[in-house]
Design an enzyme around this catalytic site. Structure first.
Site, PDB file in Angstrom:
ATOM      1  N   THR A 119      33.365  46.985  37.806  1.00 31.80           N
ATOM      2  CA  THR A 119      34.625  46.663  37.110  1.00 31.80           C
ATOM      3  C   THR A 119      34.472  46.799  35.591  1.00 31.80           C
ATOM      4  O   THR A 119      33.359  46.655  35.059  1.00 31.80           O
ATOM      5  CB  THR A 119      35.061  45.217  37.444  1.00 31.80           C
ATOM      6  OG1 THR A 119      36.139  44.833  36.591  1.00 31.80           O
ATOM      7  CG2 THR A 119      33.930  44.211  37.268  1.00 31.80           C
ATOM      8  N   ASP A 120      35.593  47.022  34.925  1.00 33.67           N
ATOM      9  CA  ASP A 120      35.562  47.071  33.443  1.00 33.67           C
ATOM     10  C   ASP A 120      35.249  45.689  32.859  1.00 33.67           C
ATOM     11  O   ASP A 120      34.918  45.571  31.681  1.00 33.67           O
ATOM     12  CB  ASP A 120      36.889  47.610  32.871  1.00 33.67           C
ATOM     13  CG  ASP A 120      38.112  46.744  33.147  1.00 33.67           C
ATOM     14  OD1 ASP A 120      38.013  45.791  33.952  1.00 33.67           O
ATOM     15  OD2 ASP A 120      39.173  47.023  32.563  1.00 33.67           O
ATOM     16  N   GLU A 121      35.351  44.641  33.705  1.00 33.35           N
ATOM     17  CA  GLU A 121      35.092  43.281  33.209  1.00 33.35           C
ATOM     18  C   GLU A 121      33.634  43.036  32.855  1.00 33.35           C
ATOM     19  O   GLU A 121      33.316  42.038  32.209  1.00 33.35           O
ATOM     20  CB  GLU A 121      35.525  42.242  34.246  1.00 33.35           C
ATOM     21  CG  GLU A 121      37.012  42.194  34.454  1.00 33.35           C
ATOM     22  CD  GLU A 121      37.514  40.885  35.052  1.00 33.35           C
ATOM     23  OE1 GLU A 121      36.806  39.869  34.956  1.00 33.35           O
ATOM     24  OE2 GLU A 121      38.608  40.895  35.604  1.00 33.35           O
TER      25      GLU A 121
ATOM     26  N   TYR B  59      33.033  35.656  38.203  1.00 37.66           N
ATOM     27  CA  TYR B  59      33.299  36.900  38.918  1.00 37.66           C
ATOM     28  C   TYR B  59      32.628  38.082  38.220  1.00 37.66           C
ATOM     29  O   TYR B  59      31.859  38.832  38.833  1.00 37.66           O
ATOM     30  CB  TYR B  59      34.818  37.148  39.038  1.00 37.66           C
ATOM     31  CG  TYR B  59      35.160  38.604  39.340  1.00 37.66           C
ATOM     32  CD1 TYR B  59      34.902  39.147  40.598  1.00 37.66           C
ATOM     33  CD2 TYR B  59      35.710  39.436  38.355  1.00 37.66           C
ATOM     34  CE1 TYR B  59      35.187  40.489  40.868  1.00 37.66           C
ATOM     35  CE2 TYR B  59      36.001  40.765  38.621  1.00 37.66           C
ATOM     36  CZ  TYR B  59      35.740  41.287  39.885  1.00 37.66           C
ATOM     37  OH  TYR B  59      36.007  42.610  40.141  1.00 37.66           O
TER      38      TYR B  59
ATOM     39  N   LYS C 286      29.512  40.623  39.390  1.00 33.60           N
ATOM     40  CA  LYS C 286      29.678  42.083  39.482  1.00 33.60           C
ATOM     41  C   LYS C 286      28.629  42.781  38.601  1.00 33.60           C
ATOM     42  O   LYS C 286      28.082  43.820  38.972  1.00 33.60           O
ATOM     43  CB  LYS C 286      31.092  42.505  39.052  1.00 33.60           C
ATOM     44  CG  LYS C 286      32.206  42.063  39.971  1.00 33.60           C
ATOM     45  CD  LYS C 286      32.134  42.641  41.373  1.00 33.60           C
ATOM     46  CE  LYS C 286      32.461  44.125  41.446  1.00 33.60           C
ATOM     47  NZ  LYS C 286      32.496  44.605  42.852  1.00 33.60           N
TER      48      LYS C 286
HETATM   49  P1  NAD Z   1      40.395  42.678  47.512  1.00 34.58           P
HETATM   50  O1  NAD Z   1      40.090  41.273  47.146  1.00 34.58           O
HETATM   51  O2  NAD Z   1      41.807  43.084  47.742  1.00 34.58           O
HETATM   52  O3  NAD Z   1      39.584  43.069  48.853  1.00 34.58           O
HETATM   53  C1  NAD Z   1      38.257  42.746  49.053  1.00 34.58           C
HETATM   54  C2  NAD Z   1      37.910  43.085  50.504  1.00 34.58           C
HETATM   55  O4  NAD Z   1      36.537  42.777  50.725  1.00 34.58           O
HETATM   56  C3  NAD Z   1      38.711  42.287  51.545  1.00 34.58           C
HETATM   57  O5  NAD Z   1      39.182  43.130  52.571  1.00 34.58           O
HETATM   58  C4  NAD Z   1      37.692  41.293  52.087  1.00 34.58           C
HETATM   59  O6  NAD Z   1      37.946  40.889  53.421  1.00 34.58           O
HETATM   60  C5  NAD Z   1      36.409  42.083  51.949  1.00 34.58           C
HETATM   61  N1  NAD Z   1      35.218  41.220  51.878  1.00 34.58           N
HETATM   62  C6  NAD Z   1      35.029  40.149  51.063  1.00 34.58           C
HETATM   63  N2  NAD Z   1      33.812  39.616  51.294  1.00 34.58           N
HETATM   64  C7  NAD Z   1      33.220  40.373  52.245  1.00 34.58           C
HETATM   65  C8  NAD Z   1      31.953  40.349  52.869  1.00 34.58           C
HETATM   66  N3  NAD Z   1      31.060  39.392  52.582  1.00 34.58           N
HETATM   67  N4  NAD Z   1      31.659  41.293  53.778  1.00 34.58           N
HETATM   68  C9  NAD Z   1      32.561  42.258  54.108  1.00 34.58           C
HETATM   69  N5  NAD Z   1      33.790  42.324  53.546  1.00 34.58           N
HETATM   70  C10 NAD Z   1      34.116  41.400  52.618  1.00 34.58           C
HETATM   71  O7  NAD Z   1      39.688  43.537  46.412  1.00 34.58           O
HETATM   72  P2  NAD Z   1      40.180  44.828  45.582  1.00 34.58           P
HETATM   73  O8  NAD Z   1      41.067  44.389  44.511  1.00 34.58           O
HETATM   74  O9  NAD Z   1      40.601  45.867  46.544  1.00 34.58           O
HETATM   75  O10 NAD Z   1      38.801  45.261  44.907  1.00 34.58           O
HETATM   76  C11 NAD Z   1      37.910  46.139  45.578  1.00 34.58           C
HETATM   77  C12 NAD Z   1      36.688  46.351  44.706  1.00 34.58           C
HETATM   78  O11 NAD Z   1      37.082  46.907  43.457  1.00 34.58           O
HETATM   79  C13 NAD Z   1      35.931  45.059  44.380  1.00 34.58           C
HETATM   80  O12 NAD Z   1      34.563  45.349  44.409  1.00 34.58           O
HETATM   81  C14 NAD Z   1      36.390  44.715  42.969  1.00 34.58           C
HETATM   82  O13 NAD Z   1      35.404  43.983  42.283  1.00 34.58           O
HETATM   83  C15 NAD Z   1      36.604  46.101  42.379  1.00 34.58           C
HETATM   84  N6  NAD Z   1      37.612  46.192  41.304  1.00 34.58           N
HETATM   85  C16 NAD Z   1      38.894  45.790  41.526  1.00 34.58           C
HETATM   86  C17 NAD Z   1      39.836  45.939  40.519  1.00 34.58           C
HETATM   87  C18 NAD Z   1      41.268  45.516  40.706  1.00 34.58           C
HETATM   88  O14 NAD Z   1      42.019  45.541  39.733  1.00 34.58           O
HETATM   89  N7  NAD Z   1      41.714  45.165  41.910  1.00 34.58           N
HETATM   90  C19 NAD Z   1      39.472  46.507  39.296  1.00 34.58           C
HETATM   91  C20 NAD Z   1      38.136  46.892  39.096  1.00 34.58           C
HETATM   92  C21 NAD Z   1      37.220  46.744  40.121  1.00 34.58           C
HETATM   93  O1  TDX Z   2      49.193  33.817  37.213  1.00 33.04           O
HETATM   94  C1  TDX Z   2      48.646  34.571  36.393  1.00 33.04           C
HETATM   95  N1  TDX Z   2      49.085  34.561  35.108  1.00 33.04           N
HETATM   96  C2  TDX Z   2      48.533  35.339  34.133  1.00 33.04           C
HETATM   97  O2  TDX Z   2      48.973  35.286  32.975  1.00 33.04           O
HETATM   98  C3  TDX Z   2      47.565  35.461  36.750  1.00 33.04           C
HETATM   99  C4  TDX Z   2      47.046  35.507  38.157  1.00 33.04           C
HETATM  100  C5  TDX Z   2      47.030  36.247  35.764  1.00 33.04           C
HETATM  101  N2  TDX Z   2      47.472  36.187  34.490  1.00 33.04           N
HETATM  102  C6  TDX Z   2      46.854  37.043  33.462  1.00 33.04           C
HETATM  103  C7  TDX Z   2      45.338  36.923  33.403  1.00 33.04           C
HETATM  104  C8  TDX Z   2      44.922  38.306  32.958  1.00 33.04           C
HETATM  105  O3  TDX Z   2      44.996  38.398  31.549  1.00 33.04           O
HETATM  106  O4  TDX Z   2      47.104  38.393  33.834  1.00 33.04           O
HETATM  107  C9  TDX Z   2      45.979  39.219  33.572  1.00 33.04           C
HETATM  108  C10 TDX Z   2      45.521  39.881  34.869  1.00 33.04           C
HETATM  109  O5  TDX Z   2      45.034  38.859  35.711  1.00 33.04           O
HETATM  110  P1  TDX Z   2      44.403  39.168  37.160  1.00 33.04           P
HETATM  111  O6  TDX Z   2      45.392  39.901  37.979  1.00 33.04           O
HETATM  112  O7  TDX Z   2      43.857  37.888  37.695  1.00 33.04           O
HETATM  113  O8  TDX Z   2      43.256  40.208  36.798  1.00 33.04           O
HETATM  114  P2  TDX Z   2      41.967  40.132  35.856  1.00 33.04           P
HETATM  115  O9  TDX Z   2      41.543  38.740  35.621  1.00 33.04           O
HETATM  116  O10 TDX Z   2      42.238  40.994  34.670  1.00 33.04           O
HETATM  117  O11 TDX Z   2      40.890  40.827  36.827  1.00 33.04           O
HETATM  118  C11 TDX Z   2      41.275  42.014  37.563  1.00 33.04           C
HETATM  119  O12 TDX Z   2      40.800  43.186  36.957  1.00 33.04           O
HETATM  120  C12 TDX Z   2      39.463  43.515  37.085  1.00 33.04           C
HETATM  121  C13 TDX Z   2      40.846  41.953  39.030  1.00 33.04           C
HETATM  122  O13 TDX Z   2      41.273  40.758  39.616  1.00 33.04           O
HETATM  123  C14 TDX Z   2      39.377  42.129  39.173  1.00 33.04           C
HETATM  124  O14 TDX Z   2      39.004  42.152  40.544  1.00 33.04           O
HETATM  125  C15 TDX Z   2      38.976  43.429  38.523  1.00 33.04           C
HETATM  126  O15 TDX Z   2      37.600  43.608  38.545  1.00 33.04           O
END
Ligand code: NAD
Ligand code: TDX
Length: 334
Positions: A123-125, A147, A151
């Site tokens: 992740t970019d985080e 988190y 990562k």
């Molecule tokens: P999500 O939370 O929607 O899905 C995660 C999935 O992983 C779920 O289906 C869950 O059941 C499965 N899982 C969790 N623990 C598990 C385990 N122990 N064994 C097997 N399966 C398991 O997540 P997402 O938003 O689709 O993110 C996917 C990946 O991308 C993650 O690695 C996350 O860190 C990364 N990522 C997400 C974002 C974003 O904005 N959503 C951005 C950057 C990176």
């Molecule tokens: O209720 C809310 N109110 C609010 O102001 C929530 C849930 C979020 N926020 C803000 C927090 C952040 O500045 O919005 C922004 C985005 O929040 P999230 O959706 O929780 O994302 P973020 O914390 O940026 O992390 C996400 O991006 C990187 C994903 O959840 C991660 O899985 C990914 O790695």
């Protein structure tokens, strides 16, 4: 190619499986997913039953399950993770078990196989909050919440397996994704669904934190590109080139839905809330990545999807989510 996708029942994973099965009909995908609170087989009901797709319910932190699932694949893409920052602040236990230990189990099992690629979705985080120039792949990590720390740990272990064991690991660091099938605890789907229900949109702090929004179909195209053309041992940022303040995104959602701005409610800030994410995405662009979607139209498509698929999110919002929401937001308001 035979691919093991972990976490394929989640948001990005399910979109990615759909992308692979429609673009590469001769590939086989095995989806290993524990089906935690956010894993949902409804996300993949359109591909269920295909002969080139198999689902295995299991935990990536379980070595027996992982060894078995990996026996006949030549690539692994590890999406499986605990992903919600707010939940990691409540308790980091599952984040350490899955994001760190689970990744380690996958790497151990992959080490003894002849893998063509091991993609670790990071992740970019991991760079933490960036006030100035965009972070490049070689910049130092500075994660601020449990988190992002797990990562960062996971990808450092993955990288060590490239250096020490010659495992063809590639790291991807996407920015904030949005689109269909995203669990409504995350900012964009939470705000869309709350607006559809005419309930307050809880904006943290002053609402001026900045995120770089990437449409999930573009993220999938970038992951596909890195799977085929990425260099083992390298890391690739994937940027949406689309930085917005949260309050601007909230206003856009309300405007699109024809709802009043008064629904926006400023609430207590997230502890350790990263102010701004900013990554330099030029490396993956040099590999050939070309974003197809413009933010306005992608947000519109996403809003349309949530408007049409009310049963999908109402089901979620009436289950486990209800208690989480009460706990998370109960004390934030007022
Ligand atoms: P999500 O939370 O929607 O899905 C995660 C999935 O992983 C779920 O289906 C869950 O059941 C499965 N899982 C969790 N623990 C598990 C385990 N122990 N064994 C097997 N399966 C398991 O997540 P997402 O938003 O689709 O993110 C996917 C990946 O991308 C993650 O690695 C996350 O860190 C990364 N990522 C997400 C974002 C974003 O904005 N959503 C951005 C950057 C990176
Ligand atoms: O209720 C809310 N109110 C609010 O102001 C929530 C849930 C979020 N926020 C803000 C927090 C952040 O500045 O919005 C922004 C985005 O929040 P999230 O959706 O929780 O994302 P973020 O914390 O940026 O992390 C996400 O991006 C990187 C994903 O959840 C991660 O899985 C990914 O790695």
């Amino acid at each position: 190619m035979r691919i093991l996708v972990t976490g394929g029942a989640g948001f990005i994973g399910s979109n990615f499986i759909r992308h692979i099965l429609s673009n590469y009909p001769d590939y086989h995908v095995t989806n290993l997913d524990k089906l935690t609170y956010c894993g949902n087989l409804q996300n993949l009901k359109d591909v269920d039953g295909r002969t080139n797709y198999a689902f295995v319910r299991g935990d990536i932190a379980d070595s027996g399950v992982v060894e078995k699932a990996m026996a006949e694949v030549d690539c692994v893409i590890n999406f499986a993770a605990e992903t919600h920052v707010d939940r990691s602040i409540m308790s980091a236990t599952e984040f350490i078990t899955t994001d760190v230990n689970g990744t380690y189990m996958l790497l151990e099992a992959a080490k003894v196989q002849k893998m063509r690629r091991f993609l670790q979705i990071s992740t970019d985080e991991v760079y933490g909050s960036i006030s100035g120039a965009a972070a490049k792949e070689e910049d130092r990590f500075n994660p601020s919440n449990p988190y992002s720390a797990t990562k960062a740990g996971a990808e450092l272990i993955a990288r060590s397996y490239f250096i020490t064991h010659d495992l063809p690991v590639i790291i991807l660091r996407p920015s904030n994704n949005f689109g269909p099938y995203q669990y409504p605890e995350k900012f964009i789907p939470l705000f869309i669904t709350n607006a559809l229900m005419d309930t307050p949109l809880p904006l943290y702090g002053d609402g001026k934190n900045v995120r770089d929004w990437l449409y999930v179909e573009d993220a999938c195209a970038a992951i596909d590109l890195v799977l085929h053309k990425g260099e083992p041992g390298e890391a690739y940022n994937i940027s949406g080139e689309n930085k917005r303040t949260n309050i601007d995104v909230a206003r856009l959602i309300l405007k699109e839905l024809g709802k009043p701005e008064e629904l926006i409610t400023l609430v207590k800030d997230r502890p350790g809330h990263d102010r701004r994410y900013s990554i330099d995405g030029s490396k993956v662009e040099r590999l050939g990545f070309d974003r197809k979607t413009e933010f306005g139209s992608a947000l519109k498509k996403t809003i349309e999807w949530y408007t049409k698929n009310t049963a999908w999110w109402q089901d979620i919002k009436s289950g486990e989510f209800k208690n989480y929401y009460k706990k998370q937001y109960g004390e934030r308001h007022g």
